[in-house]
Design an enzyme around this catalytic site. Structure first.
Site, PDB file in Angstrom:
ATOM      1  N   HIS A   1      -8.727  13.083  -2.949  1.00  0.00           N
ATOM      2  CA  HIS A   1      -8.413  12.741  -4.338  1.00  0.00           C
ATOM      3  C   HIS A   1      -8.752  11.291  -4.665  1.00  0.00           C
ATOM      4  CE1 HIS A   1      -5.489  12.431  -7.854  1.00  0.00           C
ATOM      5  NE2 HIS A   1      -6.234  13.467  -8.150  1.00  0.00           N
TER       6      HIS A   1
ATOM      7  N   LYS B   1     -10.809   7.796  -5.587  1.00  0.00           N
ATOM      8  CA  LYS B   1     -11.903   7.380  -6.462  1.00  0.00           C
ATOM      9  C   LYS B   1     -12.292   5.961  -6.081  1.00  0.00           C
ATOM     10  CE  LYS B   1      -9.641  10.634  -8.983  1.00  0.00           C
ATOM     11  NZ  LYS B   1      -8.290  11.144  -8.692  1.00  0.00           N
TER      12      LYS B   1
ATOM     13  N   ASP C   1     -22.639  -2.878  -1.628  1.00  0.00           N
ATOM     14  CA  ASP C   1     -23.139  -4.030  -0.872  1.00  0.00           C
ATOM     15  C   ASP C   1     -22.046  -4.878  -0.238  1.00  0.00           C
ATOM     16  OD1 ASP C   1     -25.718  -3.308  -1.461  1.00  0.00           O
ATOM     17  OD2 ASP C   1     -25.946  -4.702  -3.133  1.00  0.00           O
TER      18      ASP C   1
ATOM     19  N   HIS D   1      -4.400  10.236 -17.934  1.00  0.00           N
ATOM     20  CA  HIS D   1      -4.756  10.467 -16.540  1.00  0.00           C
ATOM     21  C   HIS D   1      -4.496   9.244 -15.665  1.00  0.00           C
ATOM     22  CE1 HIS D   1      -7.462  11.553 -13.081  1.00  0.00           C
ATOM     23  NE2 HIS D   1      -6.951  12.730 -13.334  1.00  0.00           N
TER      24      HIS D   1
ATOM     25  N   LYS E   1      -2.718   6.267 -13.436  1.00  0.00           N
ATOM     26  CA  LYS E   1      -1.669   6.212 -12.411  1.00  0.00           C
ATOM     27  C   LYS E   1      -1.420   4.738 -12.102  1.00  0.00           C
ATOM     28  CE  LYS E   1      -4.724   9.792 -11.203  1.00  0.00           C
ATOM     29  NZ  LYS E   1      -4.155  10.864 -11.911  1.00  0.00           N
TER      30      LYS E   1
ATOM     31  N   ASP F   1       8.119  -6.394 -13.548  1.00  0.00           N
ATOM     32  CA  ASP F   1       8.387  -7.795 -13.895  1.00  0.00           C
ATOM     33  C   ASP F   1       7.126  -8.541 -14.321  1.00  0.00           C
ATOM     34  OD1 ASP F   1      11.026  -7.340 -13.299  1.00  0.00           O
ATOM     35  OD2 ASP F   1      10.959  -8.288 -11.326  1.00  0.00           O
TER      36      ASP F   1
END
Length: 420
Positions: A162, A164, A169, A338, A340, A345
Site C-alpha cells: 500500500h 506510495k 537519484d 483520501h 492520511k 500542537d
C-alpha cells in the site's frame, strides 16, 4: 502526451470553487505552544518514542492533491540521471497512468535505471498491454503478489503493498497518499480526490529508498548493483543539509500506530487528524477521548462519501463515543477524502500511506514520514483548517436523531469492524 491533455500543469493553481459551507465553524487557530527557539531535536524527543530515529537536515515541501503533486513528480522523473524507484498501490492505465508511463519510458530510453513496483490487486483494472509496452521500452515494472500466487493461501494475498514512494537519484523523494490514477487529476478531469504528498530532499531520501529496495528484494530476490554506490552517497547526504526539518521514516505498522498514540497522548493544545478510512482500535479511541477531556482541541476530518461507502457507516458507529468526549468531527463533502495526515500542537506531524483502520495495522506494507518541525507543522495545520471550511461539522444532537435503520446498519458494520 503533454500535461495539458489531462489538465495537469506545473503552474496549476487551485481553482476557486463554491463558497465553503461551514455549519458550526472550523477549529480556531491557536498561539504556538513552543518558543521558536526550541530545537527540533528537543521537539522530537518530546513527541516521538525514543526508538524512532530522527534524521536532521531535510528540506520538505507539502503538496496538495494531484494538481501540485503530479507536476513535481513528473519533473523529477524527467530530470533523473541515474535511477528512478517508484512504488505504488495503484498504477492505472488511464490518462494519468499513460502520462507517467511515457515519462518513465523516456527516462529508460536515455539510460536511466527505472524500477516500478505496483500492487497487483490495487492495479487490477489496468490493461495488461500497458505494462507490457513499458517493459518493451526498458522499464523494469513488476506486480507485487500477482493473482498467480493464489496457491500460497489467503493470508499471503491479504498482505498488499500500500506504499506510495517515488525516489530519484538518491536526491529527491515523494511520500504520501497519491497513487498513479486519474482519481487524483484536477476537478473536471475525472478525479479531484483530496490528498497530500511530501516532497523530501536530504538524508531521509535514503531511508525511503531503503524501504523500496527491501520490498523489491523480498518480492523478487533481486540484487541491486547500484545500491552499494547509493550507500556510499548516503554518508555524503547526511553531511549535506537540504533544510531544517527533522524527519523519521517509519515502515513498521506498529511503529506508525505507536507514533500516533504517543504524540496524541503528549498533545498540549491541538490534535488534528485527517483520515480517509477511520475504523480506530480501542487504544486510539481512548487516547483521543482523553486528550479532548483534558482540554486539548481534538478535531477529525473524515469522509462524508467514500470509494468504500460501507466504511463511512462503520466509521459513524464511533461518532457518539467521540463527540460526547468533546471531539469535533468534520465531514468532507466535496469529493473523496483520501489523505492520511495528522498534526499535533502545530509541531509534530505525519504524512504517508497508513490508514487508521485494521488492514493497515495488520496486513498492508505501509510507510509514513513523521516530523517535528514548527514551520512544516504550521503549513499542515493551515491546510487542515482550510479544509474544514469546506466541511459540515457533525452536531451531536442532530446525529442522535438519524433514522433507526441507519443506527442498526452502523451497529452491524461495527460488529464486523475487524474484517472490513
Amino acid at each position: 502526451m503533454r500535461e495539458q491533455e489531462v489538465g495537469i500543469s506545473a503552474e496549476a493553481e487551485e481553482q476557486p470553487g463554491e463558497s465553503p459551507r461551514q455549519e458550526a465553524g472550523c477549529p480556531p487557530a491557536h498561539e504556538p505552544v513552543w518558543s521558536p527557539h526550541v530545537s527540533s531535536a528537543l521537539l522530537a524527543r518530546y513527541y516521538l518514542p525514543r526508538s524512532h530515529l530522527m534524521l536532521r537536515g531535510n528540506g520538505c515541501q507539502l503538496l496538495r492533491d494531484g494538481v501540485e503533486a503530479y507536476p513535481a513528480m513528473l519533473a523529477a522523473i524527467r530530470g533523473a540521471r541515474r535511477y528512478i524507484h517508484l512504488e505504488t498501490y495503484m498504477f492505472i492505465s488511464d490518462a494519468v497512468g499513460e502520462l507517467f508511463g511515457e515519462a518513465l519510458a523516456e527516462a529508460a530510453g536515455r539510460g536511466v535505471h527505472v524500477r516500478v513496483l505496483y500492487d497487483a490487486l490495487g492495479s487490477w483494472t489496468s490493461r495488461r498491454g500497458f505494462f507490457e509496452s513499458l517493459r518493451a521500452r526498458g522499464v523494469d515494472i513488476r506486480p507485487f503478489k500477482p493473482f498467480t500466487s493464489l496457491g500460497r493461501g489467503l493470508r499471503h494475498l491479504l498482505r498488499r503493498d500500500h506504499r506510495k514512494i517515488l525516489a530519484v537519484d538518491g536526491e529527491m523523494a515523494f511520500i504520501g497518499g497519491v497513487n498513479i490514477s486519474a482519481h487524483w487529476a484536477p476537478e473536471g478531469q475525472g478525479g479531484a480526490w483530496r490528498d497530500d504528498v511530501l516532497r523530501v530532499e536530504g538524508p531521509a531520501v535514503y531511508e525511503l529508498e531503503r524501504r523500496f529496495v527491501a520490498t523489491w528484494r523480498m518480492a523478487f530476490q533481486d540484487k541491486f548493483r547500484s545500491w552499494r554506490e547509493t550507500r556510499r552517497r548516503r554518508r555524503a547526504a547526511v553531511l549535506h543539509r537540504r533544510g531544517e526539518v527533522s524527519l523519521a521514516v517509519l515502515s513498521s505498522r506498529r511503529s506508525i500506530h505507536r507514533a500516533y498514540l504517543h504524540a496524541i497522548s503528549r498533545a498540549r493544545r491541538s490534535v488534528l487528524v485527517a483520515a480517509a478510512y477511520f475504523i480506530p482500535d480501542r487504544k486510539l479511541v481512548a487516547v483521543l477521548r482523553e486528550a479532548a477531556q483534558r482540554g486539548v482541541e481534538v478535531s477529525l476530518l473524515l469522509n462524508a462519501k467514500s470509494d468504500h461507502p460501507w466504511l463511512v457507516h462503520a466509521t459513524r458507529a464511533f461518532y457518539e463515543k467521540l463527540l460526547t468526549a468533546g471531539v469535533r468531527i468534520f465531514e468532507w463533502e466535496r469529493c473523496v477524502l483520501h489523505t492520511k495526515t495528522a498534526v499535533v500542537d502545530g509541531v509534530w506531524g505525519t504524512i504517508g500511506s497508513f490508514n487508521l483502520e485494521r488492514r493497515s495495522l495488520l496486513f498492508n506494507h505501509e510507510v509514513n514520514a513523521v516530523f517535528a518541525d514548527p514551520r512544516l507543522g504550521r503549513r499542515l495545520e493551515e491546510s487542515f483548517r482550510g479544509d474544514c471550511q469546506s466541511c459540515r461539522e457533525v452536531d451531536l444532537a442532530e446525529f442522535r436523531r438519524r433514522p433507526l435503520w441507519q443506527k442498526l446498519f452502523e451497529r452491524v458494520l461495527y460488529a464486523f469492524r475487524k474484517v472490513l
